[in-house]
Design a protein around this motif. Structure first.
Motif, PDB file in Angstrom:
ATOM      1  N   UNK A 221      37.836 -35.262  48.899  1.00  0.00           N
ATOM      2  CA  UNK A 221      37.044 -34.141  48.192  1.00  0.00           C
ATOM      3  C   UNK A 221      36.640 -34.876  46.635  1.00  0.00           C
ATOM      4  N   UNK A 224      33.128 -36.491  45.990  1.00  0.00           N
ATOM      5  CA  UNK A 224      31.965 -35.556  45.980  1.00  0.00           C
ATOM      6  C   UNK A 224      31.836 -34.850  44.681  1.00  0.00           C
ATOM      7  N   UNK A 225      32.909 -35.062  43.979  1.00  0.00           N
ATOM      8  CA  UNK A 225      33.008 -34.073  42.552  1.00  0.00           C
ATOM      9  C   UNK A 225      31.971 -34.772  41.390  1.00  0.00           C
ATOM     10  N   UNK A 226      31.515 -33.548  40.766  1.00  0.00           N
ATOM     11  CA  UNK A 226      30.570 -34.172  39.858  1.00  0.00           C
ATOM     12  C   UNK A 226      31.381 -34.778  38.805  1.00  0.00           C
TER      13      UNK A 226
END
Lengths: 232, 116
Positions: A221, A224-226
């Motif tokens: 995950x 995909x984090x900003x």
């Protein structure tokens, strides 16, 4: 630099007085706040009896949210740095100064590390620690010898970032995320005492859940984090 | 399992993963809650990519069509999830009541002490 020592306390009636008294009497130069996380035992009463500086959460919110309460407290009172400090007596205040020295050199995250100059013992817990360390290395290129250490000092810009985000608890995956955002991290050798009284939060099921959570966050995950630009 | 059905499983898994990531980025979903959905998506992909797994277990339980085993697995997992969510709602319900009661009692105390 003004430092706030954040001491989360959940069911620590046997330990909290000893820990905070030690800090308050022998290291009065550091401000602290004890945060009672809706303890079911007499933790709150002990805190009141000793007239500690405290925040009382009426219900149990968990460590992440409790630590965030501490971060918000630090922001409200204009602190430049915070230290996450266990309420069970494992962390030793004599190492705070060396961590602060590092922070003043311009680091964002200073980890109190048990294994800077010492080998790790062989145990299941250390296997988990090694695994997280390896994933951190793969994702950030940074070596952290003690990624699961709970004794961490954070700079002001990190505090501002962490105080509100529901997904940035005081865990290794947050550290990975912060490094990828450009935070500078270093480790300082500390020694940790065995817990004297009370029970550890981690049992087998929780440990497996914890590892699963942290591993998935870092390896899957996390990508995909900003990212946030810390320089802003 | 037909090729079309296996593709459907894979598409479903990726769609689930995409929706999850989007909600994490918007800070609407806590990462801890996403673990279940991530594992669920991985399981669907596994079942689709290696149909022998489902064939093997289908044979053990005497299920003639492998597709039915896949349904069974999905339904079982979802029932478990519904139950664990029910538990969590109950817990939150209790906490909310406790919180409201505490605030109400404290306010009453404050009001009374102002009067006297």
């Amino acid at each position: 630099m003004r430092l706030l020592v954040i001491i989360p306390a959940y069911n620590e009636e046997e330990n909290i007085a000893r820990v905070v008294n030690d800090l308050r009497d022998h290291y009065p130069q550091y401000d602290y706040v004890v945060i009672n996380d809706g303890s079911r035992d007499h933790t709150l009463q002990v805190i009141k009896d000793h007239q500690f500086n405290y925040v009382d959460q009426p219900i149990n919110l968990g460590l992440s949210a409790t630590f965030q309460t501490g971060l918000q407290y630090a922001l409200n009172h204009g602190y430049d740095a915070v230290l996450q400090f266990d309420g069970d007596g494992q962390h030793q205040p004599q190492y705070i100064q060396s961590m602060m020295d590092k922070m003043e050199e311009g680091y964002d995250i200073v980890v109190g590390s048990r294994f800077v100059d010492k080998p790790k013992p062989h145990s299941l817990r250390m296997f988990g620690s090694n695994l997280i360390g390896m994933m951190t290395k793969i994702c950030t290129g940074q070596t952290i010898k003690d990624p699961t250490s709970g004794m961490r000092m954070l700079s002001k810009r990190i505090i501002e970032l962490l105080a509100k985000d529901i997904n940035l608890g005081p865990e290794p995956d947050t550290i990975v995320y912060l490094i990828r955002c450009g935070a500078k991290l270093t480790e300082v050798p500390v020694e940790v005492k065995e817990r004297i009284a009370g029970e550890s939060y981690l049992n087998i099921t929780r440990s497996i859940q914890y590892m699963l959570n942290v591993c998935l966050n870092i390896m899957l995950i996390g990508w995909f984090r900003e990212k946030v630009d810390l320089e802003k | 399992m037909s090729l079309a059905f296996r593709l459907l499983l894979i598409v479903g898994a990726f769609a689930a993963f995409y929706v999850m990531i989007r909600n994490i980025r918007k800070s609407r979903l806590q990462v801890g809650d996403s673990v279940f959905w991530t594992l669920f998506a991985i399981l669907l992909v596994l079942l689709a990519v290696i149909p022998e797994i489902a064939d093997f277990f289908g044979h053990i339980f005497g299920i003639l069509s492998t597709v039915n085993l896949v349904y069974l697995v999905i339904i079982t997992i979802l029932i478990y999830r519904v139950f664990s969510l029910t538990l969590r709602i109950s817990e939150m319900d209790g906490k909310l009541k406790e919180l409201a009661r505490k605030i109400a009692l404290e306010e009453a105390d404050k009001r009374n002490s102002e009067k006297h």
